[in-house]
Scaffold this motif. Structure first.
Motif, PDB file in Angstrom:
ATOM      1  N   TRP A  79      54.219   4.222   1.673  1.00  0.00           N
ATOM      2  CA  TRP A  79      55.049   3.155   1.715  1.00  0.00           C
ATOM      3  C   TRP A  79      55.804   3.489   2.979  1.00  0.00           C
ATOM      4  O   TRP A  79      56.349   2.353   3.386  1.00  0.00           O
ATOM      5  N   GLU A  80      55.851   4.539   3.576  1.00  0.00           N
ATOM      6  CA  GLU A  80      56.503   4.546   5.074  1.00  0.00           C
ATOM      7  C   GLU A  80      55.956   3.807   6.134  1.00  0.00           C
ATOM      8  O   GLU A  80      56.735   3.075   6.642  1.00  0.00           O
ATOM      9  N   ARG A  81      54.677   3.653   5.931  1.00  0.00           N
ATOM     10  CA  ARG A  81      53.883   2.593   7.129  1.00  0.00           C
ATOM     11  C   ARG A  81      54.366   1.350   6.800  1.00  0.00           C
ATOM     12  O   ARG A  81      54.534   0.459   7.725  1.00  0.00           O
ATOM     13  N   VAL A  82      54.205   0.964   5.615  1.00  0.00           N
ATOM     14  CA  VAL A  82      54.897  -0.420   5.205  1.00  0.00           C
ATOM     15  C   VAL A  82      55.947  -0.739   5.700  1.00  0.00           C
ATOM     16  O   VAL A  82      56.375  -1.948   6.149  1.00  0.00           O
ATOM     17  N   THR A  83      57.128  -0.003   5.506  1.00  0.00           N
ATOM     18  CA  THR A  83      58.239  -0.045   5.717  1.00  0.00           C
ATOM     19  C   THR A  83      58.525  -0.155   7.312  1.00  0.00           C
ATOM     20  O   THR A  83      59.117  -1.061   7.871  1.00  0.00           O
ATOM     21  N   LEU A  84      57.666   0.588   8.036  1.00  0.00           N
ATOM     22  CA  LEU A  84      57.839   0.471   9.473  1.00  0.00           C
ATOM     23  C   LEU A  84      57.006  -0.927   9.927  1.00  0.00           C
ATOM     24  O   LEU A  84      57.751  -1.524  10.772  1.00  0.00           O
ATOM     25  N   ALA A  85      55.964  -1.425   9.334  1.00  0.00           N
ATOM     26  CA  ALA A  85      55.422  -2.743   9.768  1.00  0.00           C
ATOM     27  C   ALA A  85      56.464  -3.894   9.473  1.00  0.00           C
ATOM     28  O   ALA A  85      56.722  -4.773  10.371  1.00  0.00           O
ATOM     29  N   ARG A  86      57.196  -3.633   8.275  1.00  0.00           N
ATOM     30  CA  ARG A  86      57.961  -4.603   8.006  1.00  0.00           C
ATOM     31  C   ARG A  86      59.416  -4.919   8.994  1.00  0.00           C
ATOM     32  O   ARG A  86      59.904  -5.822   9.119  1.00  0.00           O
ATOM     33  N   ALA A  87      59.532  -3.448   9.465  1.00  0.00           N
ATOM     34  CA  ALA A  87      60.791  -3.287  10.482  1.00  0.00           C
ATOM     35  C   ALA A  87      60.660  -4.044  11.557  1.00  0.00           C
ATOM     36  O   ALA A  87      61.648  -4.612  12.249  1.00  0.00           O
ATOM     37  N   PHE A  88      59.681  -4.540  12.046  1.00  0.00           N
ATOM     38  CA  PHE A  88      59.467  -5.229  13.289  1.00  0.00           C
ATOM     39  C   PHE A  88      59.842  -6.460  13.080  1.00  0.00           C
ATOM     40  O   PHE A  88      60.101  -7.465  14.060  1.00  0.00           O
ATOM     41  N   GLY A 111      48.579 -14.219  20.036  1.00  0.00           N
ATOM     42  CA  GLY A 111      47.763 -14.144  18.572  1.00  0.00           C
ATOM     43  C   GLY A 111      46.907 -13.013  18.409  1.00  0.00           C
ATOM     44  O   GLY A 111      45.890 -13.392  17.848  1.00  0.00           O
ATOM     45  N   ILE A 112      47.347 -11.908  18.634  1.00  0.00           N
ATOM     46  CA  ILE A 112      46.558 -10.696  18.187  1.00  0.00           C
ATOM     47  C   ILE A 112      47.419 -10.019  17.081  1.00  0.00           C
ATOM     48  O   ILE A 112      48.576  -9.912  17.394  1.00  0.00           O
ATOM     49  N   THR A 113      46.838  -9.551  16.209  1.00  0.00           N
ATOM     50  CA  THR A 113      47.594  -8.825  15.106  1.00  0.00           C
ATOM     51  C   THR A 113      47.511  -7.483  15.146  1.00  0.00           C
ATOM     52  O   THR A 113      46.330  -6.992  15.211  1.00  0.00           O
ATOM     53  N   LEU A 114      48.631  -6.666  15.309  1.00  0.00           N
ATOM     54  CA  LEU A 114      48.526  -5.205  15.474  1.00  0.00           C
ATOM     55  C   LEU A 114      48.778  -4.819  13.865  1.00  0.00           C
ATOM     56  O   LEU A 114      49.248  -5.002  13.046  1.00  0.00           O
ATOM     57  N   VAL A 115      47.518  -3.539  13.754  1.00  0.00           N
ATOM     58  CA  VAL A 115      47.585  -2.922  12.332  1.00  0.00           C
ATOM     59  C   VAL A 115      47.879  -1.460  12.677  1.00  0.00           C
ATOM     60  O   VAL A 115      47.061  -1.034  13.311  1.00  0.00           O
ATOM     61  N   ILE A 116      48.677  -0.992  11.859  1.00  0.00           N
ATOM     62  CA  ILE A 116      49.279   0.278  11.904  1.00  0.00           C
ATOM     63  C   ILE A 116      48.318   1.171  11.073  1.00  0.00           C
ATOM     64  O   ILE A 116      48.617   0.956   9.649  1.00  0.00           O
ATOM     65  N   GLU A 117      47.395   2.004  11.445  1.00  0.00           N
ATOM     66  CA  GLU A 117      46.585   2.868  10.658  1.00  0.00           C
ATOM     67  C   GLU A 117      47.145   4.172  10.339  1.00  0.00           C
ATOM     68  O   GLU A 117      47.755   5.007  11.135  1.00  0.00           O
ATOM     69  N   ASN A 118      46.918   4.431   9.080  1.00  0.00           N
ATOM     70  CA  ASN A 118      47.211   5.963   8.489  1.00  0.00           C
ATOM     71  C   ASN A 118      46.315   6.662   9.068  1.00  0.00           C
ATOM     72  O   ASN A 118      45.340   6.680   9.299  1.00  0.00           O
ATOM     73  N   CYS A 119      47.144   8.043   9.510  1.00  0.00           N
ATOM     74  CA  CYS A 119      46.328   9.404   9.945  1.00  0.00           C
ATOM     75  C   CYS A 119      46.792  10.425   9.026  1.00  0.00           C
ATOM     76  O   CYS A 119      45.787  10.923   8.349  1.00  0.00           O
ATOM     77  N   VAL A 152      44.107  -2.098  16.539  1.00  0.00           N
ATOM     78  CA  VAL A 152      44.559  -0.940  15.527  1.00  0.00           C
ATOM     79  C   VAL A 152      45.347   0.040  16.437  1.00  0.00           C
ATOM     80  O   VAL A 152      44.813   0.480  17.683  1.00  0.00           O
ATOM     81  N   ILE A 153      46.188   0.465  15.877  1.00  0.00           N
ATOM     82  CA  ILE A 153      47.334   1.426  16.524  1.00  0.00           C
ATOM     83  C   ILE A 153      47.492   2.362  15.308  1.00  0.00           C
ATOM     84  O   ILE A 153      47.481   2.275  14.269  1.00  0.00           O
ATOM     85  N   HIS A 154      47.757   3.785  15.842  1.00  0.00           N
ATOM     86  CA  HIS A 154      47.936   4.766  14.843  1.00  0.00           C
ATOM     87  C   HIS A 154      49.331   5.004  14.661  1.00  0.00           C
ATOM     88  O   HIS A 154      50.263   5.002  15.230  1.00  0.00           O
ATOM     89  N   SER A 155      49.523   5.195  13.264  1.00  0.00           N
ATOM     90  CA  SER A 155      50.967   5.430  12.741  1.00  0.00           C
ATOM     91  C   SER A 155      51.441   6.807  13.201  1.00  0.00           C
ATOM     92  O   SER A 155      50.791   7.777  13.646  1.00  0.00           O
ATOM     93  N   PRO A 156      52.679   6.745  13.387  1.00  0.00           N
ATOM     94  CA  PRO A 156      53.624   8.072  13.706  1.00  0.00           C
ATOM     95  C   PRO A 156      53.790   9.063  12.895  1.00  0.00           C
ATOM     96  O   PRO A 156      54.569   9.971  13.217  1.00  0.00           O
TER      97      PRO A 156
END
Length: 277
Positions: A166-175, A152-160, A110-114
């Protein structure tokens, strides 16, 4: 009839012996270790013996494993190159701990959203920094994402503080990487819904859709980040689980409590409500 989703839990290593019944309940379920969020846990060589102890403790565990990455004192959209290098070092060290601890068993971190409340309320003004947040986060996390894909580790971006799901979803897809997905913290979403005008919790689930790989389940009152036992706050859990049932794949459902004793309390609540097992 669709099977009930199976719950997991976030915990510290010490909780396994301290909380009566937790070790037996957790067997076969998803586990997320919280120890590596502590200040000092990822400096020097302290992380390796801890990861080795955890690996040995869960060697026969049949559920999936993961950990919460570091977040205290920094943001992942780091503009200063010197500080950015430190953030990258912390994240890569946590990833090394995840690789050792999870041992190839579909690990997550888990990593935190910016995205902050400040940035959200500045959208569309002359101070709008949305693109800057995206660009800086992509730069900071590029080596972390690359390494996560390799091991083989999945990074998941958590909302804070995220008001716009939708911003976090856009960020995840941008990678552009299968190693990056979205996490939802239900209590954080309830906080923004009640205090800063964000949408309700189920809207976050539908916004993420198939990108949602991980959920922190906690109850709250829409005022602060409570991490109360489920049923003690104001979240409408039947609506949340109805939205989860719409997803093509059920994300990891991790009970994350302020008091780890409330993991079993929350599990009983959801079982009695017929929502999870």
């Amino acid at each position: 009839m669709r099977d009930l989703p199976r719950l997991g839990a976030a915990l510290y290593q010490a909780d396994l012996e301290r909380v009566s019944g937790l070790r037996d309940w957790i067997e076969g379920r998803d586990v997320e270790i919280r120890d590596f969020t502590e200040i000092g846990a990822l400096t020097g060589g302290a992380w390796r013996p801890l990861a080795e102890r955890l690996r040995d403790s869960f060697r026969t565990h049949s559920g999936r494993l993961g950990l919460h990455g570091p977040f205290w004192g920094f943001a992942v959209d780091q503009p200063d190159p010197d500080f950015r290098a430190l953030v990258q070092d912390r994240m890569l060290t946590a990833l090394a701990a995840a690789e050792l601890f999870c041992a190839g068993r579909q690990g997550h971190m888990v990593i935190h959203s910016p995205f902050t409340t400040w940035a959200s309320f500045n959208r569309g003004t002359e101070m709008d920094d949305h693109q800057g947040i995206l660009d800086r986060t992509l730069t900071t996390l590029a080596p972390v994402v690359q390494r996560a894909a390799e091991v083989g580790i999945t990074l998941v971006i958590e909302n804070c503080e995220d008001r716009d799901p939708w911003e976090r979803v856009t960020l995840a897809r941008a990678f552009g990487s299968d190693a990056v997905r979205v996490s939802l913290d239900t209590g954080h979403a309830q906080y923004t819904h009640g205090s800063t005008g964000g949408p309700p919790v189920d809207a976050h689930i539908r916004a993420a859709g198939a990108m949602l790989a991980h959920v922190h389940l906690q109850d709250a009152d829409g005022v602060a980040d409570r991490h109360w036992a489920l049923g003690r706050g104001t979240i409408r859990w039947h609506g949340v689980f109805a939205a989860l049932a719409e997803l093509p794949v059920m994300p990891r459902l991790i009970l994350e409590m302020a008091k780890t004793e409330d993991v079993l309390v929350s599990a009983r609540y959801l079982t009695e409500q017929g929502l999870a097992a």
